[in-house]
Design a protein around this motif. Structure first.
Motif, PDB file in Angstrom:
ATOM      1  N   GLN A 246      60.554  45.830 -13.380  1.00 41.43           N
ATOM      2  CA  GLN A 246      61.911  45.658 -12.868  1.00 41.43           C
ATOM      3  C   GLN A 246      62.839  45.087 -13.943  1.00 41.43           C
ATOM      4  O   GLN A 246      64.019  45.421 -13.998  1.00 41.43           O
ATOM      5  N   MET A 247      62.308  44.216 -14.811  1.00 41.05           N
ATOM      6  CA  MET A 247      63.118  43.657 -15.896  1.00 41.05           C
ATOM      7  C   MET A 247      63.585  44.745 -16.853  1.00 41.05           C
ATOM      8  O   MET A 247      64.710  44.696 -17.378  1.00 41.05           O
ATOM      9  N   PHE A 248      62.713  45.718 -17.100  1.00 44.25           N
ATOM     10  CA  PHE A 248      63.049  46.786 -18.044  1.00 44.25           C
ATOM     11  C   PHE A 248      63.329  48.102 -17.318  1.00 44.25           C
ATOM     12  O   PHE A 248      63.327  49.169 -17.928  1.00 44.25           O
ATOM     13  N   GLY A 249      63.567  48.020 -16.003  1.00 42.53           N
ATOM     14  CA  GLY A 249      63.776  49.205 -15.193  1.00 42.53           C
ATOM     15  C   GLY A 249      65.238  49.553 -15.021  1.00 42.53           C
ATOM     16  O   GLY A 249      66.135  49.027 -15.695  1.00 42.53           O
ATOM     17  N   THR A 250      65.472  50.451 -14.068  1.00 42.91           N
ATOM     18  CA  THR A 250      66.834  50.957 -13.843  1.00 42.91           C
ATOM     19  C   THR A 250      67.253  50.821 -12.383  1.00 42.91           C
ATOM     20  O   THR A 250      68.089  51.589 -11.902  1.00 42.91           O
ATOM     21  N   ALA A 251      66.666  49.853 -11.681  1.00 36.81           N
ATOM     22  CA  ALA A 251      66.976  49.686 -10.255  1.00 36.81           C
ATOM     23  C   ALA A 251      68.302  48.946 -10.074  1.00 36.81           C
ATOM     24  O   ALA A 251      68.380  47.906  -9.409  1.00 36.81           O
ATOM     25  N   ILE A 252      69.355  49.521 -10.648  1.00 36.31           N
ATOM     26  CA  ILE A 252      70.652  48.840 -10.607  1.00 36.31           C
ATOM     27  C   ILE A 252      71.291  48.914  -9.228  1.00 36.31           C
ATOM     28  O   ILE A 252      72.277  48.219  -8.957  1.00 36.31           O
ATOM     29  N   ASP A 253      70.738  49.768  -8.349  1.00 37.63           N
ATOM     30  CA  ASP A 253      71.266  49.867  -6.990  1.00 37.63           C
ATOM     31  C   ASP A 253      70.500  48.985  -6.007  1.00 37.63           C
ATOM     32  O   ASP A 253      70.783  49.004  -4.806  1.00 37.63           O
ATOM     33  N   ALA A 254      69.508  48.232  -6.522  1.00 39.04           N
ATOM     34  CA  ALA A 254      68.717  47.363  -5.639  1.00 39.04           C
ATOM     35  C   ALA A 254      69.612  46.293  -5.023  1.00 39.04           C
ATOM     36  O   ALA A 254      70.571  45.822  -5.655  1.00 39.04           O
ATOM     37  N   ARG A 255      69.301  45.944  -3.773  1.00 34.08           N
ATOM     38  CA  ARG A 255      70.122  44.941  -3.090  1.00 34.08           C
ATOM     39  C   ARG A 255      70.004  43.588  -3.795  1.00 34.08           C
ATOM     40  O   ARG A 255      68.978  43.254  -4.374  1.00 34.08           O
ATOM     41  N   SER A 256      71.068  42.828  -3.714  1.00 32.86           N
ATOM     42  CA  SER A 256      71.083  41.509  -4.359  1.00 32.86           C
ATOM     43  C   SER A 256      70.189  40.538  -3.600  1.00 32.86           C
ATOM     44  O   SER A 256      70.238  40.463  -2.364  1.00 32.86           O
ATOM     45  N   LEU A 257      69.352  39.824  -4.326  1.00 34.69           N
ATOM     46  CA  LEU A 257      68.433  38.859  -3.700  1.00 34.69           C
ATOM     47  C   LEU A 257      69.086  37.494  -3.505  1.00 34.69           C
ATOM     48  O   LEU A 257      68.656  36.716  -2.663  1.00 34.69           O
ATOM     49  N   PHE A 258      70.097  37.196  -4.320  1.00 26.57           N
ATOM     50  CA  PHE A 258      70.717  35.869  -4.254  1.00 26.57           C
ATOM     51  C   PHE A 258      72.097  35.925  -4.902  1.00 26.57           C
ATOM     52  O   PHE A 258      72.402  36.854  -5.664  1.00 26.57           O
ATOM     53  N   ASN A 259      72.905  34.945  -4.582  1.00 26.00           N
ATOM     54  CA  ASN A 259      74.203  34.791  -5.242  1.00 26.00           C
ATOM     55  C   ASN A 259      73.949  34.261  -6.648  1.00 26.00           C
ATOM     56  O   ASN A 259      73.332  33.219  -6.832  1.00 26.00           O
ATOM     57  N   MET A 260      74.440  34.966  -7.649  1.00 22.25           N
ATOM     58  CA  MET A 260      74.059  34.653  -9.032  1.00 22.25           C
ATOM     59  C   MET A 260      74.858  33.514  -9.662  1.00 22.25           C
ATOM     60  O   MET A 260      74.503  33.040 -10.736  1.00 22.25           O
ATOM     61  N   ARG A 261      75.896  33.065  -9.010  1.00 19.78           N
ATOM     62  CA  ARG A 261      76.771  32.087  -9.656  1.00 19.78           C
ATOM     63  C   ARG A 261      76.026  30.792  -9.996  1.00 19.78           C
ATOM     64  O   ARG A 261      76.043  30.339 -11.153  1.00 19.78           O
ATOM     65  N   GLU A 262      75.392  30.172  -8.999  1.00 20.69           N
ATOM     66  CA  GLU A 262      74.724  28.894  -9.247  1.00 20.69           C
ATOM     67  C   GLU A 262      73.548  29.024 -10.212  1.00 20.69           C
ATOM     68  O   GLU A 262      73.420  28.218 -11.142  1.00 20.69           O
ATOM     69  N   PRO A 263      72.660  30.044 -10.035  1.00 19.01           N
ATOM     70  CA  PRO A 263      71.556  30.187 -11.007  1.00 19.01           C
ATOM     71  C   PRO A 263      72.030  30.381 -12.445  1.00 19.01           C
ATOM     72  O   PRO A 263      71.431  29.823 -13.372  1.00 19.01           O
ATOM     73  N   VAL A 264      73.088  31.163 -12.643  1.00 17.89           N
ATOM     74  CA  VAL A 264      73.586  31.394 -14.002  1.00 17.89           C
ATOM     75  C   VAL A 264      74.135  30.098 -14.603  1.00 17.89           C
ATOM     76  O   VAL A 264      73.900  29.797 -15.777  1.00 17.89           O
ATOM     77  N   VAL A 265      74.846  29.320 -13.785  1.00 18.86           N
ATOM     78  CA  VAL A 265      75.364  28.033 -14.268  1.00 18.86           C
ATOM     79  C   VAL A 265      74.206  27.108 -14.642  1.00 18.86           C
ATOM     80  O   VAL A 265      74.214  26.469 -15.709  1.00 18.86           O
ATOM     81  N   MET A 266      73.192  27.036 -13.765  1.00 16.44           N
ATOM     82  CA  MET A 266      72.043  26.166 -14.036  1.00 16.44           C
ATOM     83  C   MET A 266      71.285  26.618 -15.285  1.00 16.44           C
ATOM     84  O   MET A 266      70.844  25.794 -16.085  1.00 16.44           O
ATOM     85  N   LEU A 267      71.145  27.942 -15.452  1.00 18.18           N
ATOM     86  CA  LEU A 267      70.464  28.444 -16.651  1.00 18.18           C
ATOM     87  C   LEU A 267      71.253  28.118 -17.910  1.00 18.18           C
ATOM     88  O   LEU A 267      70.670  27.760 -18.938  1.00 18.18           O
ATOM     89  N   THR A 268      72.562  28.241 -17.831  1.00 15.81           N
ATOM     90  CA  THR A 268      73.397  27.907 -18.988  1.00 15.81           C
ATOM     91  C   THR A 268      73.244  26.444 -19.367  1.00 15.81           C
ATOM     92  O   THR A 268      73.078  26.100 -20.552  1.00 15.81           O
ATOM     93  N   VAL A 269      73.272  25.574 -18.361  1.00 16.27           N
ATOM     94  CA  VAL A 269      73.093  24.142 -18.614  1.00 16.27           C
ATOM     95  C   VAL A 269      71.698  23.870 -19.176  1.00 16.27           C
ATOM     96  O   VAL A 269      71.533  23.153 -20.181  1.00 16.27           O
ATOM     97  N   ALA A 270      70.680  24.465 -18.539  1.00 14.57           N
ATOM     98  CA  ALA A 270      69.291  24.204 -18.939  1.00 14.57           C
ATOM     99  C   ALA A 270      69.026  24.624 -20.377  1.00 14.57           C
ATOM    100  O   ALA A 270      68.499  23.847 -21.190  1.00 14.57           O
ATOM    101  N   PHE A 271      69.413  25.856 -20.736  1.00 14.37           N
ATOM    102  CA  PHE A 271      69.087  26.341 -22.078  1.00 14.37           C
ATOM    103  C   PHE A 271      70.015  25.753 -23.138  1.00 14.37           C
ATOM    104  O   PHE A 271      69.637  25.691 -24.322  1.00 14.37           O
ATOM    105  N   SER A 272      71.173  25.287 -22.738  1.00 14.42           N
ATOM    106  CA  SER A 272      72.021  24.562 -23.695  1.00 14.42           C
ATOM    107  C   SER A 272      71.367  23.233 -24.062  1.00 14.42           C
ATOM    108  O   SER A 272      71.360  22.829 -25.234  1.00 14.42           O
ATOM    109  N   ILE A 273      70.808  22.560 -23.068  1.00 11.89           N
ATOM    110  CA  ILE A 273      70.092  21.304 -23.334  1.00 11.89           C
ATOM    111  C   ILE A 273      68.865  21.562 -24.200  1.00 11.89           C
ATOM    112  O   ILE A 273      68.575  20.841 -25.160  1.00 11.89           O
ATOM    113  N   ILE A 274      68.119  22.626 -23.862  1.00  7.68           N
ATOM    114  CA  ILE A 274      66.888  22.937 -24.595  1.00  7.68           C
ATOM    115  C   ILE A 274      67.161  23.182 -26.075  1.00  7.68           C
ATOM    116  O   ILE A 274      66.464  22.646 -26.947  1.00  7.68           O
TER     117      ILE A 274
END
Length: 501
Positions: free
Chosen positions: A407-435
């Motif tokens: 799925q990471m390297f696939g083409t399922a761009i029409d797959a339904r959204s599993l979650f709202n991406m706003r909070e995870p993306v913000v948390m990932l940005t904070v996490a990897f900036s700290i790292i």
């Protein structure tokens, strides 16, 4: 601390009893198993310390003690009896049916290392045990040993400590003294560790659970969300384990003890070799001591004695010991096929990187290339296989892991959204900036020698951010912000990931 005034033996006995009381909520059966392990390992260590080298029984007693450690770990953690004999094993199945005792991997390895030191007649062991000529001296020695192995900050998730690191410190006048610097450094470590765990790791966890749960059932996942899920687990594991490691160092420091560093910015590593000098460092050295080094030495001797050709000799002295070493590291986390695949991935990767770094081509490139550019390229190459291997490590099944890769390297761009991406993306940005941009807690407080360097590691990241921590109002303000943020989330109380290993 009042116990100190009655003598160190009394203080260590109180510390031992307190640690056992701390452990009891994990289960009475688990506490009994811990005490049994302490009694067996202490008895064996005492016996092989007293017995002379010319006595043939000394080696047999030592091997019996190590056999107990291996068998108890395999039985209670991996349910070997149940797997082999099933319901026909009767009462044995019932015993193996109890929950995996918390911290059994850690205190078993620490006990095994102590036995190895005792067998080698390491000077700290004789000094630590002292005279064993009376019941009182034996009880005092057992109290000291119990405090060493079951000390509550490191009992559940490490670090795995050698006696040579613990014994000189308890002989020091500083041990158990109320020291303002020790308290300040310790509380700072605890505050940083708690922030990492409850604010960052635990806020990444919901995304991880959703994505890996979907992968397990073979659902279609949008490639972007598949990548976010894999990255979220990478960050969750990093901050969960790093957070606990900081808190363990902080609690120990408040008692006047410097424990070995178990975690030193591993995602800044320039390859898998460097990674294992930074991630779970105390486990790396123990497994290398008991497994890789003996296997490699045996393979080299066999190859030389039988005059094997270079290729089979190399396989016996490097590749085979390396693969076995990492397979054991994988299985150390549990008896799952995903851990086996993870171990194979890291074993092949480590051996391949060792070969590449030994080539004339790599040595020539290293001489001529800019260290900054080369380091950037190495860390970029290192990132993807680490991400994929950790995704397999987290997956609930091997098929689920490979499905996530597809799925990471696939083409399922029409797959339904599993979650709202706003909070995870913000948390990932904070996490990897700290790292990648911030110094780790050991670097911040290095002026006060906060812990024992397990391995000497190079510090990466912008130098201007590696400011030295000093006790004061400014630092207290920063720490207060971390504590307040942590208290906001702490009511969730999810367990540490490594607590299950």
């Amino acid at each position: 601390m009042i116990a100190y005034f009655f003598g160190k033996n009394y203080a260590l006995a109180v510390l031992f009893i307190s640690s056992v009381v701390f452990y009891i909520p994990y289960g009475i059966a688990s506490a009994i198993l811990l005490i049994l392990a302490l009694v067996v390992n202490f008895s064996v260590a005492a016996a092989i310390t007293i017995i002379g080298d010319d006595n043939k029984n000394r080696r047999k007693i030592y091997l019996a003690g190590q056999a107990y450690n291996i068998i108890s770990l395999c039985y209670f953690k991996y349910k070997i009896i149940t797997l082999l004999f099933g319901p026909s094993a009767g009462i044995m199945v019932d015993i193996a049916g109890i929950a995996i005792p918390a911290g059994i991997s850690f205190y078993t390895f620490q006990g095994a290392a102590f036995l190895a030191d005792a067998y080698a007649r390491e000077k700290n062991v004789a000094q630590f045990l002292g005279g064993l000529g009376s019941t009182k001296s034996i009880c005092s020695a057992f109290g000291r040993y119990g405090a060493f192995v079951s000390f509550f900050p490191q009992l559940i998730i490490g670090p795995i400590t050698y006696l040579s690191e613990f014994n000189p410190q308890i002989q020091s006048k500083r041990f158990l003294r109320l020291n303002p610097i020790d308290l300040a450094v310790g509380l700072s470590f605890i505050s940083i560790g708690m922030f990492k765990k409850v604010v960052i790791a635990d806020n990444l966890a919901p995304t991880v659970d959703i994505v890996f749960g979907a992968a397990h059932v073979g659902a279609e996942i949008h490639p972007l969300q598949a990548w976010i899920g894999a990255l979220a687990y990478m960050g969750q594991l990093y901050f969960d384990f790093s957070g606990y490691s900081d808190m363990a160092l902080g609690l120990a420091r408040m008692f006047g003890l410097r424990y070995p560093i178990n975690f030193f910015s591993p995602f800044k590593a320039n390859g898998i070799i460097d990674y294992y000098r930074r991630w779970h460092m105390t486990l790396t050295r123990v497994i290398a001591r008991f497994l890789y080094t003996p296997l490699s030495v045996a393979g080299t001797r066999y190859s030389m004695f039988n005059r094997l050709a270079p290729v089979p000799a190399h396989l016996l002295s490097l590749w085979l010991p390396m693969l076995i070493n990492f397979q054991i590291i994988g299985l150390w986390h549990g008896a799952l096929w995903t851990f086996c695949v993870f171990g194979l991935m890291h074993g092949f990767w480590y051996a391949l990187e060792t070969e590449v770094r030994a080539t004339k081509w790599y040595k020539a490139v290293k001489k001529t290339a800019s260290p900054i550019i080369l380091g950037f390229i190495e860390r970029a190459v290192f990132f993807l296989p680490l991400l994929l291997s950790l995704a397999m490590f987290r997956s609930e099944s091997v098929s689920g892991g490979f499905h996530l890769f597809s799925q990471m390297f696939g083409t399922a761009i029409d797959a339904r959204s599993l979650f709202n991406m706003r909070e995870p993306v913000v948390m990932l940005t904070v996490a990897f900036s700290i790292i990648y941009l911030c110094p780790n807690s050991v670097e911040i407080m290095r002026r006060y020698r906060p812990a024992i360097m397990t391995y000497e590691n190079k510090s990466y990241g912008p130098a201007f951010l590696r400011g030295l921590w000093r006790p004061g109002w400014v630092q207290a303000s920063y720490i207060s912000i971390l504590v307040i943020a942590s208290l906001y989330y702490v009511s969730r109380q999810p367990p540490f990931l490594y607590q299950g290993f």
